[in-house]
Design a protein around this motif. Sequence first.
Motif, mmCIF file in Angstrom:
data_model
loop_
_atom_site.group_PDB
_atom_site.id
_atom_site.type_symbol
_atom_site.label_atom_id
_atom_site.label_comp_id
_atom_site.label_asym_id
_atom_site.label_seq_id
_atom_site.Cartn_x
_atom_site.Cartn_y
_atom_site.Cartn_z
ATOM 1 N N GLY A 1 0.519 -1.299 0.235
ATOM 2 C CA GLY A 1 -0.247 -0.050 0.470
ATOM 3 C C GLY A 1 0.739 0.889 0.138
ATOM 4 N N VAL A 2 2.814 1.181 0.071
ATOM 5 C CA VAL A 2 3.411 2.403 -0.030
ATOM 6 C C VAL A 2 3.185 3.452 -1.320
ATOM 7 N N LYS A 3 3.189 3.973 -1.553
ATOM 8 C CA LYS A 3 3.055 4.825 -2.278
ATOM 9 C C LYS A 3 4.221 5.392 -3.038
ATOM 10 N N HIS A 4 4.888 5.061 -4.587
ATOM 11 C CA HIS A 4 6.537 5.539 -5.351
ATOM 12 C C HIS A 4 5.398 6.357 -6.043
ATOM 13 N N LYS A 5 6.861 7.471 -6.467
ATOM 14 C CA LYS A 5 6.248 8.001 -7.301
ATOM 15 C C LYS A 5 7.026 8.053 -9.016
ATOM 16 N N TYR A 6 6.338 7.875 -9.665
ATOM 17 C CA TYR A 6 6.807 7.175 -11.288
ATOM 18 C C TYR A 6 6.127 9.168 -12.199
ATOM 19 N N LYS A 7 6.788 8.601 -13.111
ATOM 20 C CA LYS A 7 6.482 9.700 -14.094
ATOM 21 C C LYS A 7 4.806 9.848 -14.498
ATOM 22 N N GLU A 8 4.498 8.989 -14.128
ATOM 23 C CA GLU A 8 2.888 8.891 -14.530
ATOM 24 C C GLU A 8 1.715 9.652 -13.241
ATOM 25 N N GLY A 9 2.911 9.641 -12.439
ATOM 26 C CA GLY A 9 2.302 10.137 -11.011
ATOM 27 C C GLY A 9 2.307 9.207 -9.597
ATOM 28 N N MET A 10 1.594 9.087 -8.639
ATOM 29 C CA MET A 10 1.904 8.008 -7.174
ATOM 30 C C MET A 10 0.997 6.831 -8.078
ATOM 31 N N PHE A 11 2.164 5.348 -7.292
ATOM 32 C CA PHE A 11 1.051 4.063 -7.191
ATOM 33 C C PHE A 11 1.856 3.249 -6.552
ATOM 34 N N ASP A 12 0.786 2.950 -5.670
ATOM 35 C CA ASP A 12 1.562 1.808 -4.940
ATOM 36 C C ASP A 12 2.095 0.946 -6.011
ATOM 37 N N GLN A 13 2.451 -1.086 -4.996
ATOM 38 C CA GLN A 13 2.635 -1.535 -6.403
ATOM 39 C C GLN A 13 2.425 -1.676 -7.314
ATOM 40 N N VAL A 14 0.819 -2.598 -6.429
ATOM 41 C CA VAL A 14 -0.053 -3.095 -6.596
ATOM 42 C C VAL A 14 -1.128 -2.400 -7.705
ATOM 43 N N ARG B 1 0.444 -0.025 -9.798
ATOM 44 C CA ARG B 1 1.590 0.219 -10.599
ATOM 45 C C ARG B 1 1.416 -0.963 -11.220
ATOM 46 N N VAL B 2 1.186 -2.513 -10.842
ATOM 47 C CA VAL B 2 1.457 -3.569 -11.869
ATOM 48 C C VAL B 2 -0.013 -3.987 -12.662
ATOM 49 N N ILE B 3 -0.728 -3.403 -12.426
ATOM 50 C CA ILE B 3 -2.110 -3.381 -13.176
ATOM 51 C C ILE B 3 -1.551 -1.905 -14.233
ATOM 52 N N TYR B 4 -1.862 -0.647 -13.777
ATOM 53 C CA TYR B 4 -1.328 0.142 -14.937
ATOM 54 C C TYR B 4 -0.580 0.004 -15.839
ATOM 55 N N ASP B 5 0.553 -0.938 -15.761
ATOM 56 C CA ASP B 5 1.909 -1.221 -16.448
ATOM 57 C C ASP B 5 1.221 -2.366 -17.339
ATOM 58 N N LEU B 6 0.135 -3.275 -17.017
ATOM 59 C CA LEU B 6 -0.073 -4.194 -17.889
ATOM 60 C C LEU B 6 -1.293 -4.193 -18.430
ATOM 61 N N LYS B 7 -1.728 -2.781 -18.646
ATOM 62 C CA LYS B 7 -3.271 -2.464 -18.919
ATOM 63 C C LYS B 7 -2.199 -0.984 -20.141
ATOM 64 N N ASN B 8 -1.103 -0.134 -20.344
ATOM 65 C CA ASN B 8 -0.679 0.244 -21.067
ATOM 66 C C ASN B 8 0.496 0.054 -21.514
ATOM 67 N N ASN B 9 1.291 -0.432 -20.958
ATOM 68 C CA ASN B 9 2.393 -1.190 -21.181
ATOM 69 C C ASN B 9 3.264 -2.758 -20.795
ATOM 70 N N PRO B 10 2.037 -3.562 -21.551
ATOM 71 C CA PRO B 10 1.876 -4.252 -21.648
ATOM 72 C C PRO B 10 3.380 -5.420 -21.224
ATOM 73 N N PHE B 11 4.699 -4.308 -22.150
ATOM 74 C CA PHE B 11 5.609 -5.409 -22.766
ATOM 75 C C PHE B 11 6.407 -4.918 -21.840
ATOM 76 N N SER B 12 6.760 -4.171 -20.805
ATOM 77 C CA SER B 12 7.170 -3.463 -20.778
ATOM 78 C C SER B 12 8.504 -4.508 -19.439
ATOM 79 N N ARG B 13 9.334 -4.058 -19.685
ATOM 80 C CA ARG B 13 10.250 -5.831 -18.597
ATOM 81 C C ARG B 13 10.705 -5.420 -17.384
ATOM 82 N N ARG B 14 9.545 -4.113 -16.825
ATOM 83 C CA ARG B 14 10.031 -3.711 -15.561
ATOM 84 C C ARG B 14 8.366 -4.124 -14.461
ATOM 85 N N ILE B 15 7.825 -4.773 -14.836
ATOM 86 C CA ILE B 15 5.903 -5.002 -14.535
ATOM 87 C C ILE B 15 6.355 -6.153 -12.630
ATOM 88 N N MET B 16 7.000 -5.591 -11.847
ATOM 89 C CA MET B 16 6.968 -6.648 -10.817
ATOM 90 C C MET B 16 6.997 -5.482 -9.081
#
Length: 282
Positions: A110-123, A125-140
Amino acid sequence: MSLADKIFIDMCQDILDNGVSTEGEKVRPHWEDGTSAYTIKKFGVVNRYDLSKEFPAITLRKTAIKSCTDEMLWIWQLKSNNVNDLHSHVWDEWADETGSIGKAYGYQMGVKHKYKEGMFDQVDRVIYDLKNNPFSRRIMTNIYVHQDLSEMHLYPCAYSMTFNVTQKKGDDKLTLNAILNQRSQDILAANNWNVCQYAVLMHMLAQVCDMRVGELVHVIADAHIYDRHIPIIKELIQRPTYDAPTFWLNPDVKDFYEFTRNDVRLDNYVTGPQIQDIPIAI
């Protein structure tokens, strides 16, 4: 025999035949009577489960799918570190008088972290990347946060998930794969429990992201059988096995935060008898 049964039996037999003993060493875990809890262990066990072919619940004994899903949602969806938010009591011995297990597990998710797209917690962020950048090698995700270890009542065992998306030729949908990293595992008490709950997580994420499920790769650094579990394991892996059950996930749920433990079910799940009162090292 289901693939999950074969993997479990082969892993246990390998640990029994080729593992190393910690007997006589200085070990942290102990039994309730204060006796040191020694193990037979193997380093670097890797098991692969193709979720597109079957759901990996062993049939040697029953894995409680709703309970393990409840724990997974406690961590990934509620992002809770309080046992009062759980239906089961598996975490009670690590909780304080308020029910908290400290800055562990769900707290870290539940801890939020700063990304260039805004503040996300880890969960999220995973859902965001799977939907918007699924071939990223940084989804973890990673909940083994060193600066908070002193405030955790238990260091995370299953601590990291790495997601990787592929596309099969001719398939209009993407396939979700993942690696579960685990620093340590009590094979009798926790192995299939963890495998099933992270398989459920992958099914849920795939559904809300309009993907298919692929491989779950489970990496265990220290895969061990406790000394008092050895006779139980020997009996367990000699039992008859049955066909893998059929997994059902409520198809109407499209938002990860709307899933409940009642949205999962194992159909045609035939198993051997449950093992009662497994001694747990603490």
